[in-house]
Design an enzyme around this catalytic site. Sequence first.
Site, PDB file in Angstrom:
ATOM      1  N   ARG A  63       0.852  -1.194   0.000  1.00 20.81           N
ATOM      2  CA  ARG A  63       0.000   0.000   0.000  1.00 20.81           C
ATOM      3  C   ARG A  63       0.887   1.242   0.000  1.00 20.81           C
ATOM      4  O   ARG A  63       1.882   1.282   0.714  1.00 20.81           O
ATOM      5  CB  ARG A  63      -0.898   0.006   1.237  1.00 20.81           C
ATOM      6  N   HIS A 100      -0.063   3.265   4.792  1.00 19.92           N
ATOM      7  CA  HIS A 100      -0.634   2.209   5.647  1.00 19.92           C
ATOM      8  C   HIS A 100      -0.165   0.822   5.204  1.00 19.92           C
ATOM      9  O   HIS A 100      -0.920  -0.150   5.258  1.00 19.92           O
ATOM     10  CB  HIS A 100      -2.162   2.249   5.634  1.00 19.92           C
ATOM     11  N   ARG A 128     -11.170  10.952  -1.329  1.00 22.96           N
ATOM     12  CA  ARG A 128     -10.912   9.573  -0.902  1.00 22.96           C
ATOM     13  C   ARG A 128     -11.820   8.598  -1.640  1.00 22.96           C
ATOM     14  O   ARG A 128     -11.434   7.467  -1.906  1.00 22.96           O
ATOM     15  CB  ARG A 128     -11.157   9.421   0.606  1.00 22.96           C
ATOM     16  N   ARG A 130      -2.487  -2.256  -7.021  1.00 25.37           N
ATOM     17  CA  ARG A 130      -2.009  -3.074  -5.900  1.00 25.37           C
ATOM     18  C   ARG A 130      -2.475  -4.528  -6.032  1.00 25.37           C
ATOM     19  O   ARG A 130      -1.717  -5.460  -5.794  1.00 25.37           O
ATOM     20  CB  ARG A 130      -2.530  -2.480  -4.590  1.00 25.37           C
ATOM     21  N   ARG A 166      -8.498  -3.953  10.151  1.00 21.55           N
ATOM     22  CA  ARG A 166      -7.044  -3.847   9.938  1.00 21.55           C
ATOM     23  C   ARG A 166      -6.533  -2.566  10.581  1.00 21.55           C
ATOM     24  O   ARG A 166      -7.058  -1.481  10.325  1.00 21.55           O
ATOM     25  CB  ARG A 166      -6.728  -3.853   8.439  1.00 21.55           C
ATOM     26  N   ASN A 224      -8.986   6.455  11.420  1.00 20.81           N
ATOM     27  CA  ASN A 224      -7.693   6.500  12.108  1.00 20.81           C
ATOM     28  C   ASN A 224      -7.908   6.517  13.612  1.00 20.81           C
ATOM     29  O   ASN A 224      -9.042   6.663  14.081  1.00 20.81           O
ATOM     30  CB  ASN A 224      -6.926   7.767  11.704  1.00 20.81           C
ATOM     31  N   TYR A 278      -9.268   5.088  -3.293  1.00 20.71           N
ATOM     32  CA  TYR A 278      -9.055   3.735  -2.756  1.00 20.71           C
ATOM     33  C   TYR A 278      -9.257   2.646  -3.803  1.00 20.71           C
ATOM     34  O   TYR A 278      -8.453   1.725  -3.915  1.00 20.71           O
ATOM     35  CB  TYR A 278      -9.951   3.507  -1.530  1.00 20.71           C
ATOM     36  N   PHE A 317      -3.221  15.528  -0.713  1.00 17.92           N
ATOM     37  CA  PHE A 317      -2.789  14.253  -0.129  1.00 17.92           C
ATOM     38  C   PHE A 317      -1.459  13.755  -0.712  1.00 17.92           C
ATOM     39  O   PHE A 317      -0.553  13.388   0.037  1.00 17.92           O
ATOM     40  CB  PHE A 317      -3.897  13.203  -0.273  1.00 17.92           C
TER      41      PHE A 317
HETATM   42 FE1  HDD Z   1      -6.308   6.942   3.268  1.00 18.55          FE
HETATM   43  C1  HDD Z   1      -5.217   3.763   2.901  1.00 18.55           C
HETATM   44  C2  HDD Z   1      -7.259   6.260   6.501  1.00 18.55           C
HETATM   45  C3  HDD Z   1      -7.155  10.236   3.726  1.00 18.55           C
HETATM   46  C4  HDD Z   1      -5.737   7.527  -0.001  1.00 18.55           C
HETATM   47  N1  HDD Z   1      -6.226   5.334   4.467  1.00 18.55           N
HETATM   48  C5  HDD Z   1      -5.755   4.102   4.132  1.00 18.55           C
HETATM   49  C6  HDD Z   1      -5.908   3.212   5.239  1.00 18.55           C
HETATM   50  C7  HDD Z   1      -6.467   3.922   6.260  1.00 18.55           C
HETATM   51  C8  HDD Z   1      -6.679   5.264   5.763  1.00 18.55           C
HETATM   52  C9  HDD Z   1      -6.801   3.414   7.634  1.00 18.55           C
HETATM   53  C10 HDD Z   1      -5.486   1.759   5.258  1.00 18.55           C
HETATM   54  C11 HDD Z   1      -6.581   0.873   4.769  1.00 18.55           C
HETATM   55  C12 HDD Z   1      -6.199  -0.576   4.930  1.00 18.55           C
HETATM   56  O1  HDD Z   1      -6.050  -1.011   6.078  1.00 18.55           O
HETATM   57  O2  HDD Z   1      -6.047  -1.242   3.913  1.00 18.55           O
HETATM   58  N2  HDD Z   1      -6.988   8.053   4.825  1.00 18.55           N
HETATM   59  C13 HDD Z   1      -7.403   7.553   6.034  1.00 18.55           C
HETATM   60  C14 HDD Z   1      -8.060   8.613   6.772  1.00 18.55           C
HETATM   61  C15 HDD Z   1      -8.018   9.731   5.999  1.00 18.55           C
HETATM   62  C16 HDD Z   1      -7.357   9.371   4.764  1.00 18.55           C
HETATM   63  C17 HDD Z   1      -8.676   8.447   8.153  1.00 18.55           C
HETATM   64  C18 HDD Z   1      -8.555  11.102   6.267  1.00 18.55           C
HETATM   65  C19 HDD Z   1      -9.530  11.341   7.056  1.00 18.55           C
HETATM   66  N3  HDD Z   1      -6.387   8.589   2.092  1.00 18.55           N
HETATM   67  C20 HDD Z   1      -6.786   9.843   2.464  1.00 18.55           C
HETATM   68  C21 HDD Z   1      -6.814  10.700   1.303  1.00 18.55           C
HETATM   69  C22 HDD Z   1      -6.431   9.930   0.237  1.00 18.55           C
HETATM   70  C23 HDD Z   1      -6.165   8.609   0.762  1.00 18.55           C
HETATM   71  C24 HDD Z   1      -7.222  12.154   1.310  1.00 18.55           C
HETATM   72  C25 HDD Z   1      -6.292  10.288  -1.213  1.00 18.55           C
HETATM   73  C26 HDD Z   1      -6.886  11.241  -1.797  1.00 18.55           C
HETATM   74  N4  HDD Z   1      -5.520   5.848   1.730  1.00 18.55           N
HETATM   75  C27 HDD Z   1      -5.419   6.283   0.468  1.00 18.55           C
HETATM   76  C28 HDD Z   1      -4.930   5.223  -0.496  1.00 18.55           C
HETATM   77  C29 HDD Z   1      -4.804   3.987   0.451  1.00 18.55           C
HETATM   78  C30 HDD Z   1      -5.180   4.555   1.802  1.00 18.55           C
HETATM   79  C31 HDD Z   1      -3.742   5.591  -1.294  1.00 18.55           C
HETATM   80  C32 HDD Z   1      -3.511   3.206   0.429  1.00 18.55           C
HETATM   81  C33 HDD Z   1      -3.893   1.767   0.379  1.00 18.55           C
HETATM   82  C34 HDD Z   1      -5.303   1.772   0.169  1.00 18.55           C
HETATM   83  O3  HDD Z   1      -5.778   3.047   0.108  1.00 18.55           O
HETATM   84  O4  HDD Z   1      -6.006   0.793   0.048  1.00 18.55           O
HETATM   85  O5  HDD Z   1      -5.842   5.004  -1.486  1.00 18.55           O
END
Ligand code: HDD
EC number: 1.11.1.6
Length: 713
Positions: free
Chosen positions: A89, A92, A375, A386, A129, A165, A379, A178
């Site tokens: 990822r 995270h 968001r 991925r 997770r 979170n 994802y 982001f």
């Molecule tokens: Fe995110 C993963 C939580 C903002 C893009 N995010 C990811 C995970 C968590 C969060 C817990 C891990 C999921 C897992 O266990 O597989 N993210 C947050 C929270 C945010 C947040 C609480 C704001 C309130 N995230 C955020 C933004 C973006 C992303 C603004 C993009 C615009 N996040 C991602 C991602 C991930 C991710 C790149 C990486 C792996 C995945 O999604 O599956 O898409």
Amino acid sequence: MKSNTDKSTAKSKVAGTDTLDRQNSSEKIQQLDEFKSDATGQALRTNQGVKVADDLNSLKAGVRGSTLLEDFILREKITHFDHERIPERIVHARGSAAHGYFQSYKNHSELTKAEFLQDPTKQTPVFVRFSTVQGPRGSADTVRDVRGFSVKFYTDEGNYDLVGNNIPVFFIQDAIKFPDLVHAVKPEPHNEIPTGQSAHDTFWDFISLTPESAHMVMWQMSDRAIPRNLHSMQGFGVHTFRFINSKGKGRFVKFHWKPLQGVVSLVWDEAQKIAGKDPDFHRRDLWDTIESGHYPEWELGVQVIEEEDEHKFDFDILDATKIIPEELVPITPLGKMILNRNPDNFFAETEQVAFCPAHIVPGIDFSNDPLLQGRLFSYTDTQLSRLGGPNFHEIPINRPVCPFHNHQRDGIHRNTINKGQASYHPNSIDGNWPQETPPAAAQGGFESYQERIDGHKIRQRSPSFSDHFSQARLFFHSLSKPEQQHVINAYSFELGKVQRPWIRERTVNEILANIDLELAQKVALNIGVEPPTKGTVEVPEVNLQPAPSLSQMSFLPKDIKARKISVLVSNGVNADTVEDILNWALKEMAVVKLVGPSPAPVKTSKGEMLKVDAAMDSMPSIMFDAVVVVDGDDIADMQQNGEGLHYLLETYKHLKPLVLLGEHAQLLEQLRLTPDEGTLSGNSFADVQDQLKQGLLKHRVWAREPLAKMVPA
Ligand code: HDD
């Protein structure tokens, strides 16, 4: 859908697992069982099903000759191995997960028509997770970082993901920032340093130029970012979402998870040392806690805001850098989540699970929070690279437990064999199946909340998002004195690692001084920056009183279930005391480990051999919540053991209860440690057990902190 698993596979279970399978099974686990493969009693075969006669030698032209290209067994094995890894990822990457279930306390139909929140007898399977954000898959667990808290509810109406979170706010207000945030915090691009840390120039450069991050960074510099374990963390949905009931009434909601185990953290020195001694500390703890039957529990609740109250706050409820203090809007409890089962296979479940905030069910909807809106796209997009294509929803861990049919077809890794000729809608060839379902209170079609929107297409931040400091200040002022000191220490540590003086200065002058002048001045002195005398912006006077709910001290544990106690034993140990401690721990459901000078058994005062669980160097004090030194008739063994003495110094330094039984009480003086409410001594364990329990409930002896700084450990 069945896997290629031979259904006649001989089942050979480890003792006890069968019981666990039955007790902690769920609809989802049963679905996953269909895909599980057990090789016990089976022949080794190639992926094409051919039995292998020799798995030790490749096919060669003569015993010392070159290997032959025709060796399909070798080629298949190596090819598969060569492609075993998938991209981690982007954030995270390091995570640990568990199965469990969610159960609603009552029927919440007035708030939402979401079915999993209606029937209090229904157990909805979940997969949860937890993760760190910055480090790669192999990074240490106890680094200073935000923790992800993602829950997938396998509801009868489809999967609902609450991807939150352990901190209730976020660094940025708009998703367009982001990638910048993540690039800044990730290891620097020229040398890929540092791993699992935010203490470096690019992070603080970005942060000090992005004042909207001030509130979140305060939380990140607090004890929240070094949790004691994964089951002592609160979780937050962060954004404002919507609940919609069957009458179509919408309300804004903010999600909260409260751990019934209390909220406790590590101390910084401990966190750093654990990162080296046991990088898997949190993962191991979660695994062991579940295996030992101490199933962690959380209460899910929501703050409910009526639509007409949307604008009644001094901040914008669509701004993800703001909380709504519980003191202003109390939390309505919805139900309880219990994690009661470890995954069977890390890759298949924990690594392949794909969360997405856009996975919602009827009765829940989004708000216009611009961070959330971005968001919703990111994802699913990230899973395409991925998990290698658009069919990741077919991976067993990601499948809903309800049926899913539509006209989407084909693509890489497609498993489903769709029957019929019509893969379009409408059709008259296949009876127009699958058909749409109109919205209804239960099992109805999804209908977006009908919100009236009237505005210009505009690339601009709302002026209601512009106050970045008053909630950061509220957070700081709501913390206890020790917690405030930890925040000062954390900023000093992190900024102390920043090389460029102007980044340190800008953080102190343009961020910290606007939050709290004293905080800024103390950090400035610690890092060699001229202490500021005023802030750089006018922070609005807002109606926010210090909120006790922001301090971890409001969430101390109510029992000592699963708390870990190291019981130090050496030759001459009093076996009766050990027995007393074990019986007490059993009653309290605390976890006790007998730790000796080496892994070898020790000889008790009765001359019997006592098995130990581990040696001091493999189970150091940093892995425990308290340490007890058992009385015995040979205290010299402990007095002259440098490693043992260091063990005790560390226990004291990390503010933990330290029990010295019998003549071991002398060790306090020998080590020049000042006695306090957490240093307990007595002739028998019964003399101190209640005080030890009280100490564990308070988690740390905070009053000791100024003295502990001087302890050389
Ligand atoms: Fe995110 C993963 C939580 C903002 C893009 N995010 C990811 C995970 C968590 C969060 C817990 C891990 C999921 C897992 O266990 O597989 N993210 C947050 C929270 C945010 C947040 C609480 C704001 C309130 N995230 C955020 C933004 C973006 C992303 C603004 C993009 C615009 N996040 C991602 C991602 C991930 C991710 C790149 C990486 C792996 C995945 O999604 O599956 O898409």
